[in-house]
Write an enzyme that holds these catalytic residues in place. Structure first.
Site, PDB file in Angstrom:
ATOM      1  N   HIS A   1      32.042  22.219  57.894  1.00 42.14           N
ATOM      2  CA  HIS A   1      32.733  23.510  57.919  1.00 42.14           C
ATOM      3  C   HIS A   1      31.957  24.543  58.723  1.00 42.14           C
ATOM      4  O   HIS A   1      30.722  24.534  58.751  1.00 42.14           O
ATOM      5  CB  HIS A   1      33.065  24.028  56.519  1.00 42.14           C
ATOM      6  CG  HIS A   1      31.899  24.223  55.600  1.00 42.14           C
ATOM      7  ND1 HIS A   1      31.201  25.403  55.514  1.00 42.14           N
ATOM      8  CD2 HIS A   1      31.313  23.385  54.700  1.00 42.14           C
ATOM      9  CE1 HIS A   1      30.252  25.297  54.593  1.00 42.14           C
ATOM     10  NE2 HIS A   1      30.296  24.082  54.091  1.00 42.14           N
TER      11      HIS A   1
ATOM     12  N   ASP B   1      32.217  27.887  58.380  1.00 44.39           N
ATOM     13  CA  ASP B   1      31.885  29.131  57.692  1.00 44.39           C
ATOM     14  C   ASP B   1      30.626  28.993  56.844  1.00 44.39           C
ATOM     15  O   ASP B   1      30.199  27.883  56.510  1.00 44.39           O
ATOM     16  CB  ASP B   1      33.058  29.584  56.816  1.00 44.39           C
ATOM     17  CG  ASP B   1      33.440  28.535  55.766  1.00 44.39           C
ATOM     18  OD1 ASP B   1      33.502  27.343  56.103  1.00 44.39           O
ATOM     19  OD2 ASP B   1      33.649  28.922  54.592  1.00 44.39           O
TER      20      ASP B   1
ATOM     21  N   ASP C   1      23.828  24.388  55.003  1.00 45.13           N
ATOM     22  CA  ASP C   1      25.228  24.425  54.544  1.00 45.13           C
ATOM     23  C   ASP C   1      26.041  25.293  55.482  1.00 45.13           C
ATOM     24  O   ASP C   1      26.125  26.485  55.295  1.00 45.13           O
ATOM     25  CB  ASP C   1      25.245  24.946  53.101  1.00 45.13           C
ATOM     26  CG  ASP C   1      26.639  24.960  52.511  1.00 45.13           C
ATOM     27  OD1 ASP C   1      27.556  24.376  53.115  1.00 45.13           O
ATOM     28  OD2 ASP C   1      26.812  25.583  51.456  1.00 45.13           O
TER      29      ASP C   1
ATOM     30  N   GLU D   1      35.690  26.817  53.894  1.00 48.33           N
ATOM     31  CA  GLU D   1      35.273  25.933  52.800  1.00 48.33           C
ATOM     32  C   GLU D   1      34.701  26.734  51.643  1.00 48.33           C
ATOM     33  O   GLU D   1      34.938  26.417  50.479  1.00 48.33           O
ATOM     34  CB  GLU D   1      34.219  24.934  53.307  1.00 48.33           C
ATOM     35  CG  GLU D   1      33.893  23.806  52.321  1.00 48.33           C
ATOM     36  CD  GLU D   1      32.798  24.139  51.319  1.00 48.33           C
ATOM     37  OE1 GLU D   1      32.635  23.382  50.353  1.00 48.33           O
ATOM     38  OE2 GLU D   1      32.096  25.162  51.482  1.00 48.33           O
ATOM     39  N   GLU D   2      33.965  27.773  51.970  1.00 48.87           N
ATOM     40  CA  GLU D   2      33.256  28.523  50.921  1.00 48.87           C
ATOM     41  C   GLU D   2      34.202  29.330  50.040  1.00 48.87           C
ATOM     42  O   GLU D   2      33.785  29.882  49.022  1.00 48.87           O
ATOM     43  CB  GLU D   2      32.180  29.434  51.546  1.00 48.87           C
ATOM     44  CG  GLU D   2      31.113  28.676  52.353  1.00 48.87           C
ATOM     45  CD  GLU D   2      30.204  27.800  51.480  1.00 48.87           C
ATOM     46  OE1 GLU D   2      30.383  27.779  50.252  1.00 48.87           O
ATOM     47  OE2 GLU D   2      29.331  27.116  52.056  1.00 48.87           O
TER      48      GLU D   2
ATOM     49  N   ASP E   1      31.806  13.780  54.390  1.00 49.13           N
ATOM     50  CA  ASP E   1      31.610  15.223  54.314  1.00 49.13           C
ATOM     51  C   ASP E   1      30.194  15.501  53.803  1.00 49.13           C
ATOM     52  O   ASP E   1      29.437  14.575  53.511  1.00 49.13           O
ATOM     53  CB  ASP E   1      32.678  15.822  53.372  1.00 49.13           C
ATOM     54  CG  ASP E   1      32.848  17.329  53.533  1.00 49.13           C
ATOM     55  OD1 ASP E   1      32.193  17.928  54.419  1.00 49.13           O
ATOM     56  OD2 ASP E   1      33.643  17.913  52.779  1.00 49.13           O
TER      57      ASP E   1
ATOM     58  N   HIS F   1      22.896  28.683  49.874  1.00 46.51           N
ATOM     59  CA  HIS F   1      23.562  29.885  49.338  1.00 46.51           C
ATOM     60  C   HIS F   1      22.547  30.945  48.902  1.00 46.51           C
ATOM     61  O   HIS F   1      22.929  31.988  48.368  1.00 46.51           O
ATOM     62  CB  HIS F   1      24.500  29.563  48.161  1.00 46.51           C
ATOM     63  CG  HIS F   1      25.729  28.802  48.553  1.00 46.51           C
ATOM     64  ND1 HIS F   1      26.890  28.835  47.833  1.00 46.51           N
ATOM     65  CD2 HIS F   1      25.984  28.009  49.606  1.00 46.51           C
ATOM     66  CE1 HIS F   1      27.800  28.069  48.419  1.00 46.51           C
ATOM     67  NE2 HIS F   1      27.257  27.561  49.503  1.00 46.51           N
TER      68      HIS F   1
END
Ligand SMILES: [Zn+2]
Length: 487
Positions: free
Chosen positions: A119, A121, A154, A188-189, A215, A460
């Site tokens: 992803h 984002d 991520d 995705e987030e 993934d 994150h």
């Protein structure tokens, strides 16, 4: 008396014999993988190109009106200029705005395609924590052997790493036999509904039935699995489900000078306490059972004996393993009260009080089962229990470890990192791959990035980074996987 003792002794001996037999026949499931020649890769240049990708603030905000199209435009332009050969050789479709679907056409139409997901984002940097970063989160700096920035793990490391592998193969003149799709969502987030879900819709409408999709969701961990000092490649074969339940207690409101025996706040608090004391039952099954089957044989005698004899020691194992929050999340549906709402003024009794409790659902449990469990545990007609609309997702299906895709990935990992122990595992968060579950039973979740204990909080969190050498391993895993699966 003597007879009873003798009988007891016989039973103990029989149990011990079976337990030992099972321990000694608890064989390693690590696949044999022929070593491969190491591709010459310029690790410094790889790191530079990843760093460049981290400079775009492709942030997913909870409030979608904050979506910054210019950052995504810039990011996609960067990909085009950075990987020119890939962009010349592959077909690119834009899906629902910013979703990217690349198709690298295979020469043998009868082979099912593979789909590599990532992803674009990233999550925002929590306001007020910017100054805690060793290097700024969106400047893509390389210092001390690391590429620093939001998205390094991520999930831009995976996205750019995939492109590196394909660019490398295209440059070398490779042509795939099997079609390879690269599918990159952009939200995705915040659930992936605009990106991954729409790309999956498009593939479904074309009747694409992938051999497997790969993934994020697992990593090359070190120091995370007690009892194994080698790196452990945790490959996600399932992910937990999700539901948030609203509890609302009703009682008489009014002036706080003459409170009744029971108040809305008191009822609700008691309900939450009961809920926390009556957790969903622990269970070692599905992906967690498969993980113990893969890890057990690699451990020393003591833990191997326990893991080989779950028929006898499963209860103790689940309790011991579930003693940490990480372990607990692998063996049960978890209960997390997250929001409390009641009261408007300090001297007014509220007539209702509300709490939100978030559950992460173990494969085998269900949204309905959780809601039933909450009603039962709260056990108070004055507290209503309702799942929050839009938060209900059952756990994913469990990918078979005996099917070829898992085995192929396991062999690939051991070709690139021969000392690694490969194990299936349960992803406790959510990934974009769930949108692809209806296309194939073989959903795998793994990025070859090295992750230590302290790296978990960087995802994150503050100081997200990936080692320059570790990132080269990410690329090598994709390269080898493409060679094994598609060329
Ligand atoms: Zn992610």
């Amino acid at each position: 008396m003597k007879k009873t003792l003798v009988a007891l002794l016989i039973v103990v001996l029989a149990l011990a014999t079976v337990a030992l037999e099972r321990t000694f026949t608890f064989r390693s499931r690590q696949p044999q993988a022929a070593p491969v020649a190491v591709e010459p890769l310029d690790t410094a240049a790889l790191a530079q190109r990843l760093a460049g990708a981290l400079r775009f603030k492709t942030i997913s905000y909870q409030d979608s009106s904050q979506f910054d199209a210019r950052e995504f435009d810039g990011f996609q332009r960067y990909l085009r200029t950075t990987f020119p050969r890939l962009h010349a050789a592959l077909k690119l479709e834009r899906v629902n705005g910013y979703g990217l679907l690349y198709e690298w056409m295979g020469s043998e139409a009868n082979l099912a395609p593979i789909v590599l997901l990532a992803h674009q984002d990233v999550v925002p940097v929590e306001p007020g924590t910017e100054s805690r970063w060793t290097e700024p989160p969106f400047e893509g700096r390389i210092t001390g052997g690391y590429v620093w920035g939001r998205g390094a793990l991520d999930d831009k490391g995976s996205l750019v790493g995939t492109l590196e592998a394909v660019e490398h193969l295209v440059t070398a003149g490779a042509k795939p036999r099997r079609t390879v799709y690269l599918a990159f969502g952009y939200d995705e987030e915040v659930g992936g509904r605009r990106g991954a879900a729409r790309i999956a819709d498009l593939l479904a409408s074309r009747n694409v039935q992938p051999e497997f999709v790969l993934d994020e969701g697992g990593a090359l961990t070190t120091g995370l699995v007690a009892g194994i000092s080698a790196p452990v490649a945790l490959v996600g074969i399932a992910e937990k489900g999700y539901v948030t339940v609203a509890l609302t207690a009703q009682a008489e409101g009014g002036h706080s000078s003459m409170p009744p025996d029971e108040t809305a706040v008191g009822l609700l608090a008691a309900g939450i306490t009961r809920l926390e004391h009556h957790q969903m039952p622990r269970a070692i099954r599905g992906p967690t059972a498969a993980m113990f089957d893969y890890l057990g044989p690699e451990m020393s005698f003591g833990p191997r004996l326990v893991l080989a004899n779950r028929w006898l020691l499963g209860g103790i194992l689940a309790r011991r393993f579930g003693a940490t929050p990480q372990g607990n999340a692998m063996v049960r549906t978890t209960t997390a009260p997250t929001v409390l709402q009641a009261g408007i003024k300090e001297n007014v009794l509220p007539s209702s009080a509300r709490a939100l409790v978030n559950f992460r659902i173990l494969p085998g449990d269900s949204v309905t089962g959780v809601v039933e469990h909450v009603r039962h545990a709260v056990h108070d007609a004055r507290i209503s229990v309702e799942p929050l609309p839009g938060t209900m997702t059952n756990a994913s299906a469990v990918t078979s470890v005996d099917a070829e895709p898992f085995q192929l990935l396991a062999r690939t990992i051991r070709q690139v990192v021969p000392e690694a122990v490969v194990s299936p595992w349960l992803v406790v968060g959510g990934t974009d791959s769930r949108h692809y579950a209806r296309l194939t039973p073989n959903v795998l979740r793994f990025v070859g990035a090295a992750m230590g204990k302290e790296d978990l909080r960087r995802v994150h969190g503050t100081d997200e980074r990936v080692g320059v050498r570790a990132y080269a391993v990410v690329v090598r895993v994709y390269l080898q996987l493409l060679k094994n699966a598609a060329l």
